[in-house]
Motif scaffolding. Structure first.
Motif: not given
Lengths: 526, 101
Positions: B27-29, B31-33, B35, B40-41
């Motif tokens: 999730e962190a990856k 969100a950071a890269v 997306s 995201i969706r």
């Protein structure tokens, strides 16, 4: 976490630069004129039509001096991670990006372009000629128009099919309509006299008059090039809009959108210098037939009477670099945020005088503000960007006009939400790391943070539904949804997908004036 | 921390090969890269990037490995996947596969 992510993004960027751009610069054959158009069509809505910056930094010969063209090209291609700067890979060709970089690095910030009352008049578009053909009531199931909540969806690129105003029924959390706006929707305001009309303003200063009953735009007008300022008068007859580019404001007929009078925004700033000024907040008040407008750079607030000739009363030395504001006491008191001196200045709109300047954390951005009545006190809440390590939300007693508390929060904040029926004041944490995913909730009575919600995306612009039962939050860029919480249990109850949602505006605002007040107080004011 | 690991395990249920903490790393990856381009969706309707949410996890993993060893060519994805470890790839593929678009 932050450092790690920064390093990650940086290394990806350099990697990309090396791999995508291995060849020497080829001179672009595109003329500056085409490049100018490309800039206007793709970049200006965020970076400013005059290259001087708007919601994103200025892009001109001065601001980009000495920067590596290769690094700029790869940044434009991939976008800037964790910000609103989108990736233009696949939307612009490599040649176009090269040409743009060259153009930006050689173009000075432009003089303030003109956009006259005649330009405004000529820009009016009519989508529904005969408004009497519109349905007499909503064409969808809704108990009260107060339950409508509007979301300004920016769209990834700040323009295109993702840019729209989305309207949701805040009881069922289902979308009831959407109005395409071409460029990023920024502000949604409602007509206090007639619940069917909403006004949507975009980053490129177009205003759409929207019929909420049939969910369509009936007219639009372009009031300038950039600038978010928008207000509606208490009788619903006038709207006023203000721009960053050019430096002017205009009063329009709320019905036809015909411009009635323009105002050149200039004045003597607190240092005694005559300056031309961006338009900050514009606000109509239930207290009187007036608009108040903040001149950002001149540090003045002007009060415009809605009568013959629209005369102006100027209040000087309000602060250094004014921005937004909120009302209290039946709309007779105006609290104006001033960035550079980190104060909120209380103005009495009756006497048109400064009451007092109150400490407001660090670079206050009150984002519509919140006012709640607790234990016989009227408390105002103000958020601030917190760029200088002071990470607090200010709470003021608005009867005594004094600071009650500076509530420590986990980062900079941009916008508070409150409701008479909800126990917490919600603030959005905007600090650029994992904290940006969160909303913090301040208990109205204890004035302490009692809970942190991880919303995802870049969470911002909390807003309560008109009944106060639900808290809406934009999981902004890279989150791509609006998330809905139960305002007491703070359980997630729904989400609505859309591209880069930003500001959320409840129709209930026209009844409670400032978020957190009850409609009863408003009745008292009239 | 114990607690999150436990609830993570519960969510992942029987999936054996997956480390419990990985979904959070994924999730962190994302969100950071990722997306930035893929959302995201969903990616932007105006963007040229393929959607990732709800896609088959194995497909995503294979695609990322092919980008990494350049058997599948894309300037951008070759550069991005080039810096991903095997764990990164399975974490982020897992995360996107579990999302509802």
């Amino acid at each position: 976490m932050n450092a790690q992510k920064k390093r990650l993004s940086k290394s990806i960027l350099t990697g990309l630069a090396a791999i995508i751009l291995p060849f020497g610069v080829q001179a672009s054959s595109d003329s500056p004129k085409n490049m100018h158009q490309l800039y206007e069509d793709n970049c200006a809505s965020c970076h400013g039509s005059d290259h001087g910056g708007f919601i994103a930094p200025g892009l001109n010969a001065d601001s980009l001096k000495g920067r590596s063209p290769t690094a700029l090209r790869s940044l434009i291609m991939t976008g800037s991670f964790d910000t609103l700067m989108p990736p233009f890979y696949g939307r612009l060709s490599d040649d176009e990006i090269r040409g743009l970089v060259k153009h930006l690095q050689t173009t000075p910030k432009q003089a303030n372009p003109t956009w006259t009352i005649d330009d405004i008049k000529a820009s009016i578009k009519v989508y529904v000629k005969d408004e009497s053909t519109l349905p007499a009531k909503p064409t969808y199931q809704i108990n009260s128009m107060d339950d409508v909540i509007g979301v300004a969806a920016r769209g990834k690129y700040g323009r295109g099919s993702g840019s729209k105003a989305v309207f949701i029924n805040s009881v069922t959390h289902k979308q009831i309509g959407e109005i395409p706006t071409g460029t990023a929707a920024h502000i949604i305001d409602y007509n206090p006299a007639n619940p069917r009309w909403a006004y949507v303003k975009t980053d490129t200063a177009e205003i759409f008059k929207v019929d909420l009953y049939s969910m369509q735009a009936v007219r639009s007008v372009k009031t300038g090039f950039n600038g978010p300022g928008l207000g509606v008068s208490r009788d619903g007859k006038y709207i006023m809009a203000g721009s960053y580019v050019p430096h002017n404001a205009v009063i329009l007929d709320a019905d036809t959108l015909e411009p009635l009078k323009t105002f050149e925004l200039e004045g003597v700033d607190p240092d005694g210098k005559m300056v031309s000024s961006d338009s900050g907040m514009i606000i109509g008040t239930p207290f009187a037939d007036i608009f108040a407008i903040a001149l950002e750079n001149a540090g003045q607030v002007w009060v415009v009477d809605l009568k013959e000739g629209f005369p102006v009363t100027k209040i000087e030395k309000v602060g250094r670099h004014l921005h937004d504001a909120f009302l209290s006491h039946g709309g007779s008191k105006l609290m104006v945020a001033s960035y550079d001196d980190s104060i909120v200045t209380a103005i009495d709109l009756k006497d048109r005088k400064i009451i007092k300047k109150l400490e407001a954390g660090c670079v206050p951005h009150v984002g519509g503000g919140s006012v709640v009545e607790v234990d016989g006190r009227t408390l105002g809440f103000g958020t601030n960007f917190g760029d200088c390590d002071k990470m607090v939300v200010s709470v003021w007693d608005l009867d005594k006009m004094e600071v009650v508390k500076q509530v420590p929060v986990s980062g900079g904040t941009e916008s508070p939400a409150a409701h008479a029926n909800a126990p917490y004041v919600a603030v959005d944490i905007i600090s650029k790391d994992r904290r940006a995913r969160t909303i913090q909730l301040i208990d109205k009575k204890s004035l302490e943070v009692v809970k942190t919600l991880d919303v995802g995306g870049h969470a911002y612009f909390p807003e309560y539904s008109a009944d106060g039962k639900f808290l809406y939050v934009s999981a902004g860029y890279s989150g791509d949804e609006v998330v809905v919480y139960d305002s007491t249990s703070l359980e997630k109850v729904a989400s609505v997908a859309m591209e880069s949602p930003a500001g959320i505006f409840s129709h209930g605002r026209v009844r409670y004036m400032t978020r957190g007040l009850s409609p009863d107080e408003m009745k008292g004011a009239k | 921390m114990k607690l999150t690991i436990l609830s993570g395990l519960l969510i992942l249920g029987a999936v054996q090969s997956v480390n419990a903490a990985s979904i959070y790393a994924g999730e962190a990856k994302a969100a950071a890269v990722c997306s930035q381009c893929h959302g995201i969706r969903m990616p932007s309707a105006d963007a040229p990037f393929p959607p990732l949410a709800g896609r088959d996890a194995d497909y995503l993993k294979t695609a990322l490995k092919q980008y990494r060893d350049k058997t599948r060519k894309s300037d951008i994805m070759n550069a991005i996947a080039g810096s991903l470890s095997d764990d990164d790839i399975s974490n982020v593929a897992m995360y996107y596969a579990k999302l509802k678009p």
